[in-house]
Design a protein around this motif. Structure first.
Motif, PDB file in Angstrom:
ATOM      1  N   ILE A 153      98.251  39.777 -11.115  1.00 12.31           N
ATOM      2  CA  ILE A 153      98.952  40.568 -10.393  1.00 12.31           C
ATOM      3  C   ILE A 153      98.610  41.854 -10.738  1.00 12.31           C
ATOM      4  CG2 ILE A 153     101.129  41.361  -9.315  1.00 12.31           C
ATOM      5  CD1 ILE A 153     102.198  38.491  -9.472  1.00 12.31           C
ATOM      6  N   VAL A 160     104.430  45.550  -7.913  1.00 16.27           N
ATOM      7  CA  VAL A 160     105.259  44.223  -7.670  1.00 16.27           C
ATOM      8  C   VAL A 160     106.235  44.464  -8.819  1.00 16.27           C
ATOM      9  CG1 VAL A 160     105.399  42.057  -8.259  1.00 16.27           C
ATOM     10  CG2 VAL A 160     103.582  42.651  -6.645  1.00 16.27           C
ATOM     11  N   ILE A 190      98.784  38.675  -3.162  1.00 14.89           N
ATOM     12  CA  ILE A 190      99.810  38.450  -4.258  1.00 14.89           C
ATOM     13  C   ILE A 190     100.824  37.330  -3.917  1.00 14.89           C
ATOM     14  CG2 ILE A 190     102.041  39.621  -5.412  1.00 14.89           C
ATOM     15  CD1 ILE A 190     100.271  42.324  -5.018  1.00 14.89           C
TER      16      ILE A 190
END
Ligand SMILES: [Zn+2]
Length: 143
Positions: A50, A71, A95
């Motif tokens: 990520i 994130v 994601i």
């Protein structure tokens, strides 16, 4: 999760786990990683991918692409034998796909030790290897 592993994840991914030490009244992330050590590598690999994706895409954006939002995890836990990795709102499909993949893989990884696992139990369903299922006297599920 053991506190050393918890600390390691927070050090490696300070942005994703920026709310790790917020009060639990503000975010469930304050409880820490509510799952066993066996999923450490899974969570580590997920976060690595990520963060790498966000950093790379924002450094080298495609034409007309918008910045990808950082994130931030809001809760990481075990539920019905599977990993749940909740994040603050982020609509990025790549994601979302990475998280779905990691959550699906958790059903095949022993939550205690990281070996190959299967769903066990009746009340509290857990994903365990044969050794840990025997240790905790869990029965294999036919699913
Ligand atoms: Zn195990």
């Amino acid at each position: 999760m053991h506190e050393d592993l918890d600390k390691k994840l927070c050090e490696k991914y300070p942005e994703i786990f920026r709310n790790r030490h917020e009060p639990v009244t503000k975010t469930p992330m304050g409880w820490g990683f509510e799952c066993g050590d066996g999923w450490y590598d899974l969570i580590d690999t997920l976060c690595h991918n990520i963060q790498h994706y966000i950093d790379w895409e924002n450094k080298y954006p495609k034409a007309h692409a918008e910045n990808i939002e950082q994130v931030v995890a809001s809760q990481v836990k075990e539920k019905f034998g599977g990993l749940r990795f909740y994040i603050d709102y982020n609509s990025d499909e790549t994601i979302r796909g990475m998280i779905t993949m990691a959550e699906s893989m958790s059903y095949h990884i022993c939550e205690e030790c990281g070996d190959r696992g299967k769903s066990h139990g009746s009340g509290w369903i857990r994903t365990l290897c044969d050794r840990h299922a025997a240790k905790y006297e869990y029965r294999e599920l036919d699913i």
